[in-house]
Scaffold this motif. Sequence first.
Motif, PDB file in Angstrom:
ATOM      1  N   ILE A   3       0.860  -1.187   0.000  1.00 10.68           N
ATOM      2  CA  ILE A   3       0.000   0.000   0.000  1.00 10.68           C
ATOM      3  C   ILE A   3       0.891   1.229   0.000  1.00 10.68           C
ATOM      4  O   ILE A   3       1.778   1.363   0.839  1.00 10.68           O
ATOM      5  CB  ILE A   3      -0.914  -0.003   1.235  1.00 10.68           C
ATOM      6  CG1 ILE A   3      -1.855  -1.204   1.185  1.00 10.68           C
ATOM      7  CG2 ILE A   3      -1.710   1.291   1.321  1.00 10.68           C
ATOM      8  CD1 ILE A   3      -2.724  -1.370   2.407  1.00 10.68           C
ATOM      9  N   ASP A   4       0.655   2.121  -0.928  1.00 12.96           N
ATOM     10  CA  ASP A   4       1.420   3.357  -1.044  1.00 12.96           C
ATOM     11  C   ASP A   4       0.736   4.433  -0.192  1.00 12.96           C
ATOM     12  O   ASP A   4      -0.145   5.153  -0.666  1.00 12.96           O
ATOM     13  CB  ASP A   4       1.496   3.782  -2.506  1.00 12.96           C
ATOM     14  CG  ASP A   4       2.383   5.005  -2.731  1.00 12.96           C
ATOM     15  OD1 ASP A   4       2.750   5.676  -1.727  1.00 12.96           O
ATOM     16  OD2 ASP A   4       2.684   5.283  -3.905  1.00 12.96           O
ATOM     17  N   LEU A   5       1.124   4.511   1.077  1.00 17.12           N
ATOM     18  CA  LEU A   5       0.485   5.454   2.001  1.00 17.12           C
ATOM     19  C   LEU A   5       0.688   6.903   1.580  1.00 17.12           C
ATOM     20  O   LEU A   5      -0.201   7.735   1.769  1.00 17.12           O
ATOM     21  CB  LEU A   5       1.005   5.245   3.424  1.00 17.12           C
ATOM     22  CG  LEU A   5       0.575   3.942   4.099  1.00 17.12           C
ATOM     23  CD1 LEU A   5       1.199   3.824   5.480  1.00 17.12           C
ATOM     24  CD2 LEU A   5      -0.925   3.848   4.176  1.00 17.12           C
ATOM     25  N   GLU A   6       1.819   7.207   0.995  1.00 20.06           N
ATOM     26  CA  GLU A   6       2.060   8.577   0.536  1.00 20.06           C
ATOM     27  C   GLU A   6       1.045   8.974  -0.537  1.00 20.06           C
ATOM     28  O   GLU A   6       0.472  10.061  -0.503  1.00 20.06           O
ATOM     29  CB  GLU A   6       3.493   8.712   0.013  1.00 20.06           C
ATOM     30  CG  GLU A   6       3.874  10.145  -0.297  1.00 20.06           C
ATOM     31  CD  GLU A   6       5.348  10.252  -0.675  1.00 20.06           C
ATOM     32  OE1 GLU A   6       5.625  10.947  -1.680  1.00 20.06           O
ATOM     33  OE2 GLU A   6       6.201   9.659   0.021  1.00 20.06           O
TER      34      GLU A   6
END
Length: 164
Positions: A3-6
């Motif tokens: 998951i790309d939280l940014e």
Amino acid sequence: MTIDLEAINAERDRIRADYLQEPGARPASSAQGLHHFALICSDVRATIDFYQGLLEFPLTEIFENRDYAGSNHFFFDIGNGNLLAFFDLPGLDLGPYAEVLGGLHHLAISVSQEKWDHLRGKLDAAGVEYLVESEKSIYFRDPDGARLELLADPLGEMYGTQVL
């Protein structure tokens, strides 16, 4: 799966910028409030015992469901002019509650801290399993497995953040 939280946080910021209006600039809602939220139950008496007996939400009415002969439609007062409603649908082997995309995740009901403490004690006494978050939220399941939250915050507030 990564998951790309940014990227997720950046998209949340864009959504806020595109849609969220400051309180003074928001138009009034077209709604008057939540009339009722309807769930399905497998056992009318068990549901009344749980919601009225354990959670202290008074039963306000019960009548035949206009859409399904032999089915009950019944209501509990959850405060502030809002109702929680149930249908039983006898003969329709619907199976157990399941969380699904597009379905109910949980139903959060505001209570005072004093009432939260009182109801937590009743859940303990009844042997109902629950999870406490931030000493303000208590999550548990009703007799059919629907997830409920009792939130010891005023309406329109969540953990110190104004959401309304």
